[in-house]
Design a protein around this motif. Sequence first.
Motif, PDB file in Angstrom:
ATOM      1  N   ARG A  43       1.081  -1.301   0.070  1.00  0.00           N
ATOM      2  CA  ARG A  43      -0.047   0.110   0.122  1.00  0.00           C
ATOM      3  C   ARG A  43       0.878   1.274   0.121  1.00  0.00           C
ATOM      4  O   ARG A  43       0.622   2.218  -0.790  1.00  0.00           O
ATOM      5  CB  ARG A  43      -0.890   0.007   1.271  1.00  0.00           C
ATOM      6  CG  ARG A  43      -1.671   1.364   1.332  1.00  0.00           C
ATOM      7  CD  ARG A  43      -3.141   0.917   1.840  1.00  0.00           C
ATOM      8  NE  ARG A  43      -3.982   1.998   1.428  1.00  0.00           N
ATOM      9  CZ  ARG A  43      -5.300   2.091   1.465  1.00  0.00           C
ATOM     10  NH1 ARG A  43      -5.920   1.104   2.385  1.00  0.00           N
ATOM     11  NH2 ARG A  43      -6.057   3.144   1.046  1.00  0.00           N
ATOM     12  N   THR A  47       1.245   3.844  -3.004  1.00  0.00           N
ATOM     13  CA  THR A  47       0.872   5.363  -2.653  1.00  0.00           C
ATOM     14  C   THR A  47       1.696   6.378  -3.213  1.00  0.00           C
ATOM     15  O   THR A  47       1.626   7.366  -3.804  1.00  0.00           O
ATOM     16  CB  THR A  47       0.618   5.875  -1.391  1.00  0.00           C
ATOM     17  OG1 THR A  47      -0.700   4.957  -0.750  1.00  0.00           O
ATOM     18  CG2 THR A  47       0.181   7.168  -1.000  1.00  0.00           C
ATOM     19  N   PHE A 199      -6.910  14.738  10.164  1.00  0.00           N
ATOM     20  CA  PHE A 199      -6.325  14.902   8.765  1.00  0.00           C
ATOM     21  C   PHE A 199      -6.032  16.419   8.587  1.00  0.00           C
ATOM     22  O   PHE A 199      -4.834  16.766   8.409  1.00  0.00           O
ATOM     23  CB  PHE A 199      -6.973  14.153   7.714  1.00  0.00           C
ATOM     24  CG  PHE A 199      -6.513  14.278   6.399  1.00  0.00           C
ATOM     25  CD1 PHE A 199      -5.447  13.273   6.202  1.00  0.00           C
ATOM     26  CD2 PHE A 199      -6.920  15.176   5.381  1.00  0.00           C
ATOM     27  CE1 PHE A 199      -4.879  13.367   4.780  1.00  0.00           C
ATOM     28  CE2 PHE A 199      -6.258  15.083   4.109  1.00  0.00           C
ATOM     29  CZ  PHE A 199      -5.444  14.050   3.906  1.00  0.00           C
ATOM     30  N   ARG A 203      -2.435  18.265   8.204  1.00  0.00           N
ATOM     31  CA  ARG A 203      -1.994  18.875   6.978  1.00  0.00           C
ATOM     32  C   ARG A 203      -1.499  20.356   7.257  1.00  0.00           C
ATOM     33  O   ARG A 203      -0.586  20.802   6.622  1.00  0.00           O
ATOM     34  CB  ARG A 203      -3.233  18.950   5.793  1.00  0.00           C
ATOM     35  CG  ARG A 203      -2.817  19.970   4.473  1.00  0.00           C
ATOM     36  CD  ARG A 203      -3.982  19.960   3.683  1.00  0.00           C
ATOM     37  NE  ARG A 203      -4.764  18.719   3.334  1.00  0.00           N
ATOM     38  CZ  ARG A 203      -4.490  18.084   2.112  1.00  0.00           C
ATOM     39  NH1 ARG A 203      -3.363  18.401   1.541  1.00  0.00           N
ATOM     40  NH2 ARG A 203      -5.084  16.748   1.803  1.00  0.00           N
ATOM     41  N   LEU A 239       1.305  10.667   2.544  1.00  0.00           N
ATOM     42  CA  LEU A 239       0.309  11.050   1.597  1.00  0.00           C
ATOM     43  C   LEU A 239       0.433  12.489   1.528  1.00  0.00           C
ATOM     44  O   LEU A 239       0.378  12.957   0.354  1.00  0.00           O
ATOM     45  CB  LEU A 239      -0.906  10.698   2.088  1.00  0.00           C
ATOM     46  CG  LEU A 239      -2.081  11.296   1.192  1.00  0.00           C
ATOM     47  CD1 LEU A 239      -2.313  10.271  -0.067  1.00  0.00           C
ATOM     48  CD2 LEU A 239      -3.713  10.989   1.834  1.00  0.00           C
ATOM     49  N   GLN A 243       1.304  14.866  -1.831  1.00  0.00           N
ATOM     50  CA  GLN A 243       0.632  15.856  -2.445  1.00  0.00           C
ATOM     51  C   GLN A 243       1.213  17.223  -2.569  1.00  0.00           C
ATOM     52  O   GLN A 243       1.223  17.706  -3.434  1.00  0.00           O
ATOM     53  CB  GLN A 243      -0.861  15.874  -1.627  1.00  0.00           C
ATOM     54  CG  GLN A 243      -1.658  14.603  -1.803  1.00  0.00           C
ATOM     55  CD  GLN A 243      -2.796  14.763  -0.938  1.00  0.00           C
ATOM     56  OE1 GLN A 243      -2.900  15.512   0.164  1.00  0.00           O
ATOM     57  NE2 GLN A 243      -3.894  13.592  -0.999  1.00  0.00           N
ATOM     58  N   TYR A 255       4.747   2.096   9.430  1.00  0.00           N
ATOM     59  CA  TYR A 255       3.448   1.521   8.723  1.00  0.00           C
ATOM     60  C   TYR A 255       3.973  -0.018   8.460  1.00  0.00           C
ATOM     61  O   TYR A 255       2.847  -0.546   8.251  1.00  0.00           O
ATOM     62  CB  TYR A 255       3.848   2.225   7.069  1.00  0.00           C
ATOM     63  CG  TYR A 255       4.831   1.788   6.155  1.00  0.00           C
ATOM     64  CD1 TYR A 255       4.436   0.694   5.325  1.00  0.00           C
ATOM     65  CD2 TYR A 255       6.014   2.126   6.359  1.00  0.00           C
ATOM     66  CE1 TYR A 255       5.498   0.242   4.500  1.00  0.00           C
ATOM     67  CE2 TYR A 255       7.002   1.595   5.533  1.00  0.00           C
ATOM     68  CZ  TYR A 255       6.675   0.754   4.641  1.00  0.00           C
ATOM     69  OH  TYR A 255       7.666   0.072   3.631  1.00  0.00           O
ATOM     70  N   ASP A 266      -5.858   9.583  11.246  1.00  0.00           N
ATOM     71  CA  ASP A 266      -6.449   9.419  10.179  1.00  0.00           C
ATOM     72  C   ASP A 266      -5.608   9.666   9.153  1.00  0.00           C
ATOM     73  O   ASP A 266      -5.364  11.022   8.667  1.00  0.00           O
ATOM     74  CB  ASP A 266      -7.597  10.440  10.166  1.00  0.00           C
ATOM     75  CG  ASP A 266      -8.498  10.271   8.935  1.00  0.00           C
ATOM     76  OD1 ASP A 266      -8.299   9.463   7.981  1.00  0.00           O
ATOM     77  OD2 ASP A 266      -9.380  11.240   8.744  1.00  0.00           O
ATOM     78  N   ILE A 267      -4.628   8.734   8.477  1.00  0.00           N
ATOM     79  CA  ILE A 267      -3.712   9.077   7.734  1.00  0.00           C
ATOM     80  C   ILE A 267      -3.988   9.449   6.415  1.00  0.00           C
ATOM     81  O   ILE A 267      -3.397  10.220   5.735  1.00  0.00           O
ATOM     82  CB  ILE A 267      -2.690   7.710   7.614  1.00  0.00           C
ATOM     83  CG1 ILE A 267      -2.151   7.516   8.974  1.00  0.00           C
ATOM     84  CG2 ILE A 267      -1.587   8.066   6.407  1.00  0.00           C
ATOM     85  CD1 ILE A 267      -1.322   6.060   8.977  1.00  0.00           C
ATOM     86  N   TYR A 268      -5.159   8.905   5.876  1.00  0.00           N
ATOM     87  CA  TYR A 268      -5.429   9.347   4.310  1.00  0.00           C
ATOM     88  C   TYR A 268      -6.544  10.111   4.483  1.00  0.00           C
ATOM     89  O   TYR A 268      -7.157  10.413   3.278  1.00  0.00           O
ATOM     90  CB  TYR A 268      -5.790   7.819   3.775  1.00  0.00           C
ATOM     91  CG  TYR A 268      -4.281   7.217   3.069  1.00  0.00           C
ATOM     92  CD1 TYR A 268      -3.187   7.562   3.571  1.00  0.00           C
ATOM     93  CD2 TYR A 268      -4.443   6.441   2.151  1.00  0.00           C
ATOM     94  CE1 TYR A 268      -2.076   7.019   3.199  1.00  0.00           C
ATOM     95  CE2 TYR A 268      -3.197   5.618   1.874  1.00  0.00           C
ATOM     96  CZ  TYR A 268      -1.962   6.120   2.616  1.00  0.00           C
ATOM     97  OH  TYR A 268      -0.960   5.249   1.681  1.00  0.00           O
ATOM     98  N   GLU A 274      -5.551   3.211   7.849  1.00  0.00           N
ATOM     99  CA  GLU A 274      -5.145   2.537   6.330  1.00  0.00           C
ATOM    100  C   GLU A 274      -4.394   1.399   6.457  1.00  0.00           C
ATOM    101  O   GLU A 274      -4.246   0.738   5.593  1.00  0.00           O
ATOM    102  CB  GLU A 274      -4.320   3.839   5.661  1.00  0.00           C
ATOM    103  CG  GLU A 274      -5.480   4.891   5.667  1.00  0.00           C
ATOM    104  CD  GLU A 274      -6.892   4.590   5.000  1.00  0.00           C
ATOM    105  OE1 GLU A 274      -6.995   3.610   4.156  1.00  0.00           O
ATOM    106  OE2 GLU A 274      -7.659   5.473   5.388  1.00  0.00           O
TER     107      GLU A 274
END
Length: 385
Positions: A43, A47, A199, A203, A239, A243, A255, A266-268, A274
Amino acid sequence: MSLKPFGAAALNQPLIGQPGGRSRLETPAAVLDLDIFERNIARLAQTCKRAGIAFRPHAKSHKCAEIARRQMAAGASGICCAKPGELLALFEGGANDLMLSAPIASAAKIDALARAAARGARIGVVVDRLNLVAAYAEAASRHGTRFDVFVDLDTGLRRSGVASAQEAVALACAVTDQASLRYVGVQAYQGRVQHIEGFAARRSANNKANRLLTAMLDVLKQAGLAPGIVSGGGTGSHLLDGQAQVLTEVQPGSYVFMDEAYNPVDIYGAGGPEFGPALRVAVTVVGHSSAGFAITDGGSKSFAPDGPPPRVFLGGALVGRIEWCGDEFGRILPEPGYGTLPIGTVVECTVPHCDPTINLHDFLHVVSEGRLVALWSIEARGRAD
């Protein structure tokens, strides 16, 4: 070089391939669910590939040469190590493209790294001061080898690295002046971002670190020292880093295993971690307390207790949580509807924090469904040097 099994691992070796061997392990035993582990490996690789970002996983989470080989086979650009002893142990275990992700101050350890490089290891190091550049250059030159060098940048962690672009330029210039060093890039790790559960909040924190990093990268570029590699990030931010496209590679560690500390993250941005809990510790109910609790043979010498308490599973069912009652023992606080487990019952528990927990074990008991399928040695276990 794999270790010959000893202790509980030696007692468990005859169970390899036998039906039901997973539930008959001698304990305490670190257990790796191969199916979950392989999904985690795939995974993250997928990603990063979709985002066009490389990944250089951190071995501080697993300390295992076999896992490092599997990460490389999945497309990793190399393997990070926290300490020289960890790096050297993995090199002797067959891993070859290794990066020491923290500065050091020991001439003897620098010499040991240079000797390994002279034997064929590709070794990357980070620098945060001019005298460390000189020390690496002298050792590499003396042994007829070369180090890859990353300039360490501080983007808010306040642990290592330089916080000004001018210092970064001076270090990069010093590296390029040394024939025995190769300037390959910069490292900018912001560890405080990784475990922010929400999340959006994560970010925002990552963007703040990236603004500091981008300003330093601009000055390096203006000085003709644009880094080929911009390395950092981790499991919690990979992730977001893909981005943002500021880092060119990420350094995730947890991981592969996951733990209770990461479980709420909430990783994704999809409401879950995830990645699955591939690492468990198997323990046995060895007695019953006067208060009626099942007592297990695993305490703080089998689990690193710096995280939420482990969940206890029996045959896939959640039956309770562990509460510590000594270095050697735990007690099971049962879930509603479950009574005291019988003496002799083997259960599997999640771990509070995977990195220091794996450091307590010499072997991984690799399982698939109900079978023990392999034993993998943890070559860098205990290597905090």
